[in-house]
Design a protein around this motif. Structure first.
Motif, PDB file in Angstrom:
ATOM      1  N   ILE A 194      30.074 -53.301  37.386  1.00  0.00           N
ATOM      2  CA  ILE A 194      31.212 -54.206  37.247  1.00  0.00           C
ATOM      3  C   ILE A 194      32.052 -53.837  36.038  1.00  0.00           C
ATOM      4  CG2 ILE A 194      31.279 -56.394  36.020  1.00  0.00           C
ATOM      5  CD1 ILE A 194      30.509 -57.750  38.449  1.00  0.00           C
ATOM      6  N   THR A 195      31.389 -53.386  34.958  1.00  0.00           N
ATOM      7  CA  THR A 195      32.158 -53.012  33.784  1.00  0.00           C
ATOM      8  C   THR A 195      33.016 -51.787  34.062  1.00  0.00           C
ATOM      9  OG1 THR A 195      30.474 -53.923  32.373  1.00  0.00           O
ATOM     10  CG2 THR A 195      31.967 -52.390  31.376  1.00  0.00           C
ATOM     11  N   LEU A 196      32.526 -50.881  34.915  1.00  0.00           N
ATOM     12  CA  LEU A 196      33.307 -49.668  35.170  1.00  0.00           C
ATOM     13  C   LEU A 196      34.259 -49.820  36.339  1.00  0.00           C
ATOM     14  CD1 LEU A 196      30.682 -46.894  34.579  1.00  0.00           C
ATOM     15  CD2 LEU A 196      32.530 -47.568  33.134  1.00  0.00           C
ATOM     16  N   THR A 197      34.105 -50.843  37.199  1.00  0.00           N
ATOM     17  CA  THR A 197      34.992 -50.883  38.370  1.00  0.00           C
ATOM     18  C   THR A 197      36.174 -51.851  38.329  1.00  0.00           C
ATOM     19  OG1 THR A 197      33.264 -52.026  39.530  1.00  0.00           O
ATOM     20  CG2 THR A 197      33.501 -49.734  40.015  1.00  0.00           C
TER      21      THR A 197
END
Lengths: 126, 169
Positions: free
Chosen positions: B114-117
């Protein structure tokens, strides 16, 4: 120009472009959370493309010049991408949580569910 | 004993991967001795209990997950963030997201994904109810009063939480 050299330059260009976007975002966005958005995502994505250009170049060295260090270099770079993706995400999560616990409110936020939860918990304690 | 053997094998595989391209007989033997030393020192540390989950189908799914849905969502998120960096149109906020996962590994995987998307950043994890508190860069107007978000509200093309459920639960 060699087609492979062109591919390496294009991948490097994409990677550098996203890293540049990350830096501009770091300067333009208003608070810690939005800056983390710009910084984490774009630098990870940019690093993936820069690493891909290294992989293409070193595999080309391996198959054409038969240079064995090319293979080991490309494997090391792939491992570096994996480690970078995990540590970058975890690090930004730690920074965001530390900033929230320290009392940094998100600027221009339309909703803050976490503050509502902490408010309810305080009410329950009292 | 099984923990010792598994640690030795994985240490030897890691050694082989790191030294690929320069394998000679002496190096392979030295790597084997090193793997045994590493296993003797760390096998008790790596396996705290004897429940070993090592299903090859899950490993293939994890690789597939990183290569296709995760990478596409990541590319889309990056283009989106790049546009917002230049135009400055943001509508940030912190929302509650329930990924409906139970295991620690699953929560770790979805929080990192979630942090990267998709324009999101995990801020806080509620360890009792397994809710994630997520900072969104752009909340669509009208959606901000929603109590708890599900996977299909956050992701647009692939529901990553369903993929993580298949890999980690």
């Amino acid at each position: 120009m060699d087609i492979l050299t062109l591919v390496v330059y294009i991948l490097l260009g994409i990677g550098l472009f996203f890293n540049l976007v990350g830096i501009i975002g770091l300067l333009r966005f208003p608070d810690v959370y939005t800056r983390l958005h710009a910084e984490t995502k774009t630098t990870t994505f940019g690093a993936i493309f820069i690493s891909l250009s290294i992989v293409v170049h070193s595999l080309h060295q391996y198959f054409h010049a038969n240079d064995a260090s090319g293979l080991s270099l490309s494997i090391h770079v792939v491992l570096a991408i994996l480690v970078l993706a995990f540590t970058n995400a975890t690090g930004s999560h730690a920074i965001a949580q530390a900033a929230y616990n320290r009392g940094q409110k998100p600027v221009r936020a339309v909703v803050d569910k976490l503050a509502e939860v902490e408010f309810l918990e305080k009410e329950a304690e009292e | 004993m099984i923990a010792f053997i598994l640690t030795a094998i994985s240490a030897y595989l890691a050694y082989l991967i790191f030294t690929a391209g320069s394998w000679t007989g002496q190096e392979l033997i030295a790597g084997g001795i090193l793997a045994i030393i590493v296993a003797a020192l760390t096998s008790g540390f790596h396996f705290r209990n004897n429940k070993i989950k090592c299903n090859p189908i899950r490993m293939i799914l994890a690789l597939l997950y990183v290569l296709i849905p995760f990478f596409i969502e990541m590319a889309k998120a990056n283009i989106d963030v790049a546009i917002r960096v230049f135009t400055g149109k943001i509508r940030p906020g912190i929302i509650k997201y329930n990924p409906q996962l139970k295991s620690d590994f699953g929560i770790m995987l979805i929080a990192n994904s979630i942090t990267l998307t998709p324009g999101t950043l995990a801020v806080h994890v509620d360890e009792e109810s397994n809710d994630l508190y997520v900072h969104l860069l752009n909340i669509a107007p009208g959606k901000e009063q929603k109590g708890s978000w599900a996977g299909k509200d956050i992701f647009s093309w692939f529901d990553l939480s369903a993929w993580v459920r298949r890999i980690a639960e």
